[in-house]
Design a protein around this motif. Structure first.
Motif, PDB file in Angstrom:
ATOM      1  N   LEU A   1       4.797   1.150   1.481  1.00 60.87           N
ATOM      2  CA  LEU A   1       5.587   1.034   0.259  1.00 60.87           C
ATOM      3  C   LEU A   1       7.091   0.985   0.535  1.00 60.87           C
TER       4      LEU A   1
ATOM      5  N   THR B   1       0.859  -1.188   0.000  1.00 62.62           N
ATOM      6  CA  THR B   1       0.000   0.000   0.000  1.00 62.62           C
ATOM      7  C   THR B   1       0.890   1.232   0.000  1.00 62.62           C
ATOM      8  N   SER B   2       0.289   2.377  -0.147  1.00 63.67           N
ATOM      9  CA  SER B   2       1.085   3.610  -0.101  1.00 63.67           C
ATOM     10  C   SER B   2       1.674   3.823   1.294  1.00 63.67           C
ATOM     11  N   GLU B   3       1.024   3.272   2.315  1.00 67.19           N
ATOM     12  CA  GLU B   3       1.514   3.430   3.678  1.00 67.19           C
ATOM     13  C   GLU B   3       2.727   2.545   3.979  1.00 67.19           C
TER      14      GLU B   3
END
Length: 99
Positions: free
Chosen positions: A46, A42-44
């Motif tokens: 990455l 996820t972007s969290e």
């Protein structure tokens, strides 16, 4: 004759954390580990996931040196993509094909 075993001996020399190592061409098992790491990216998370992928790749070496995430944290995030591209160029080069 096509020699499968020759692919097990393919390496790329790299200097990682001040140590020269011979990085092995990723096997199916190594690629499965990477897929497992990346499946819930996820972007969290990455950066952590990229760091773990880098750790798996550079720890797959002939010298048996296992690098930790802490060892690799000093490098910029960009190094992951650059390293993967370098590996693809090296192992994808017909001159390096054992068959």
């Amino acid at each position: 004759m096509f020699k499968f075993a020759e692919y097990l001996n393919r390496t790329m020399v790299a200097e990682v954390c001040g140590k020269v190592v011979h990085i092995k061409q990723p096997s199916i098992n190594v690629n499965r580990k990477i897929e497992e790491i990346e499946k819930d990216i996820t972007s969290e998370n990455l950066i952590e996931k990229r760091l773990e992928v880098l750790r798996v790749l550079v720890s797959n070496n002939e010298e048996g040196i296992v690098f930790s995430s802490e060892d690799l944290q000093a490098y910029p995030v960009q190094v992951v993509g650059d390293f993967i591209q370098a590996m693809n160029r090296h192992f994808g080069n017909p001159e390096n094909d054992p068959n």
